[in-house]
Design a protein around this motif. Structure first.
Motif, mmCIF file in Angstrom:
data_model
loop_
_atom_site.group_PDB
_atom_site.id
_atom_site.type_symbol
_atom_site.label_atom_id
_atom_site.label_comp_id
_atom_site.label_asym_id
_atom_site.label_seq_id
_atom_site.Cartn_x
_atom_site.Cartn_y
_atom_site.Cartn_z
ATOM 1 N N VAL A 249 55.049 80.985 75.781
ATOM 2 C CA VAL A 249 55.926 81.894 76.333
ATOM 3 C C VAL A 249 56.858 81.439 75.158
ATOM 4 N N SER B 156 53.153 76.458 72.820
ATOM 5 C CA SER B 156 53.897 77.496 73.732
ATOM 6 C C SER B 156 53.516 78.872 73.546
ATOM 7 N N VAL C 53 64.004 83.920 81.036
ATOM 8 C CA VAL C 53 62.984 83.133 80.687
ATOM 9 C C VAL C 53 63.333 81.823 79.828
ATOM 10 N N GLY D 21 58.712 78.479 80.579
ATOM 11 C CA GLY D 21 57.467 77.954 79.649
ATOM 12 C C GLY D 21 57.659 76.394 79.385
ATOM 13 N N ALA E 283 54.599 89.175 85.586
ATOM 14 C CA ALA E 283 53.704 88.543 84.671
ATOM 15 C C ALA E 283 52.229 88.766 84.855
#
Length: 543
Positions: free
Chosen positions: A185, A183, A300, A177, A157
């Motif tokens: 993410v 958001s 993620v 996230g 990241a």
């Protein structure tokens, strides 16, 4: 706090609200290196939620900070958590609900910690202070996620430092996230919010009004519902120092509520014409029922408002985000420590999504009965007909709003039905009742609580990994076999055998395996011959 960023944490958490802080605590207390970034320069900007429910407080007890939160209570623990329904603060009372949300201190057999009426910014500050005592957690403010890329082995990241304008790279195994309704993410993994947007448009005003608590005759309460045809609204104490919140529940289409307009509106709503009002903040928000179409993409994940949004009626939002962080946190730690398989992480969405759906339905049902829906023409009339109408509306309120303020069945009664890491035992599922919580040790349910004879909570004896709870008459050979199986699999297992006989009746079995999040994973009267297979199942290693 360290001056240089930890650029090689195992987990990068984006967003230091309650969900992100809960996740960081779960990881940090298991010595998992993680970096928590927050785009603001501190925690607790918005004056949002005020209810920390009994389940969240139980997590805080487990983390060792329940007493710190108790001490931070601005109104004092003995302040009555009553909800009053009236026409206006200077008008007649219609109904009241006592001990809303179960905030009354004292021991209750059903839970280890009472709820607490406390501003979310105070909750976040207590959690932040604890996070910064955990050596493996680094918290960096004024940092914003720019972009990230996934690979088989991890995530890389780019993070912007908003103070100096620079950026730095973070290589990690997982990225989460916890960055709220907008958001970054969620957008990056291509997840979409689905559902109903714009159930209502709302304003929250925080203001200072010296002497307001003494200016009306309804006594102390955490919330006053003002039901009138002029300015139906909610009002209540926010913090010490005469700080209050105000939320009108019916605004005209296109109407804006400015800081200049708010004082007059508050005076009209309360009927207190001489009230001195200093507006501290105004916050516009839209009530919606939205849920992400997916909670994860490979390495993620999404937690909290990043994956679900609903009206704040019932006090569920912040508390659901904390529970998300708990569920995902122990599972990520298990995988990184080698005793959980990656399939364990797949159970996160499978367990949490049904709970989110159930709780959001409750919140939407609560949102459907606001002050303007309870209003009737003539309700404020100083006549016999008006008095009769107020009695009738009061009875309606007692029935309609019980679902919002007495909800232990929702707070403690949710279960992880159908989870791939729970072993069903064929027992009948308890009937769901929002009000009446019936403890059950059926696999997937929250482990039933009990106070032991030494005054401690049963929960205080659970370990940070799995716990095997044995009844007073459980065979010692079974306990030895369980310990050997856990040792062979490298799974952390705490074995406890309290002598209180009531526990066997409460749990309905001699042996119960309890997860790190205090939910039951398995129960039976005998330890299985292939205990290793059982442990593989509940840690995602089966198949």
């Amino acid at each position: 706090m360290k001056q240089e960023p930890n650029t090689q944490p195992q987990v990068l958490i984006v967003g230091a609200g309650p969900a992100g802080l809960a996740l960081a605590i779960e990881l940090g207390q298991r010595d998992i290196p993680c970096l928590l970034i927050e785009r603001n320069d501190r925690v607790g900007y918005a004056p949002r939620a005020k209810t920390t429910n009994v389940r969240t407080r139980e997590h805080m007890r487990r983390w060792g900070i329940a007493d710190a939160l108790r001490a931070a209570s601005p109104l004092g623990l003995d302040y009555p958590s009553n909800v009053v329904f009236c026409t206006r603060l200077n008008g007649p009372r219609l109904a009241s609900i006592e001990n809303a949300m179960y905030c009354a201190p004292g021991k209750n057999p059903l839970y280890s910690e009472h709820a607490q009426w406390i501003p979310q910014y105070s909750v976040e500050e207590v959690m932040r202070a604890h996070v910064q005592t955990l050596p493996s957690v680094e918290l960096r403010f004024s940092c914003e996620l720019a972009l990230f890329e996934q690979a088989d082995a991890g995530v890389v990241a780019q993070v912007k430092d908003l103070e100096n304008g620079g950026s730095f790279e973070v290589a990690c195994r997982y990225l989460v996230g916890a960055d709220g309704a907008r958001s970054t993410v969620r957008a990056a993994i291509g997840a979409r919010l689905e559902g109903s947007y714009g159930l209502s448009r709302n304003y929250n005003v925080v203001f200072r009004a010296p002497g307001l608590a003494q200016a009306h005759r309804h006594g102390p309460a955490i919330m006053y519902w003002q039901i009138n045809g002029d300015v139906p609204s909610l009002i209540g104490p926010m913090d010490s120092g005469d700080k209050w919140f105000f939320m009108p529940t019916q605004l005209r289409e296109g109407q804006k509520l400015s800081a200049e307009d708010a004082p007059d509106l508050i005076r009209r709503a309360t009927g207190l014409d001489a009230l001195e009002v200093e507006v501290l903040s105004t916050d516009e928000w839209v009530a919606s029922r939205l849920i992400a179409d997916k909670y994860a993409d490979r390495r993620v994940f999404l937690v909290g408002d990043a994956c679900h949004l609903h009206p704040p009626f019932g006090g569920y939002g912040m508390n659901m985000g904390v529970a998300d962080g708990v569920d995902l946190g122990w599972k990520i730690a298990a995988v990184l420590q080698g005793w959980g398989a990656p399939a364990l992480l797949d159970s996160y969405e499978k367990e949490r999504r049904p709970v989110h759906d159930m709780v959001m339905d409750e919140a939407v049902a609560n949102h459907s009965v606001l002050g303007n829906q309870l209003w009737q023409e003539g309700l404020e009339d100083a006549t016999e007909a008006g008095e009769q109408m107020r009695r009738e509306v009061g009875m309606r309120i007692q029935v309609a709003k019980l679902r919002e303020f007495n909800t232990l069945g929702v707070v403690l009664g949710y279960r992880y039905e159908g989870s791939p890491v729970i072993v069903p035992d064929g027992s009948e599922a308890p009937v769901f009742d929002f009000l009446n919580y019936i403890p059950s040790a059926r696999p997937g349910a929250l482990a039933p609580h009990a106070w032991l004879h030494d005054g401690s909570s049963l929960y205080d004896h659970f370990g940070q990994g799995f716990t095997l709870l044995a009844s007073h008459d459980a065979d010692a050979a079974g306990l030895t076999q369980a310990q050997e199986a856990a040792r062979a699999a490298g799974i952390p297992l705490t074995v406890i055998q309290p002598q209180e006989r009531v526990l066997k009746q409460l749990y309905g079995a001699r042996y119960t395996l309890i997860r790190p999040d205090q939910h039951v994973a398995w129960r039976a009267d005998t330890w299985p011959a292939d205990g290793g297979a059982l442990l593989k199942h509940i840690t995602g290693q089966a198949g």
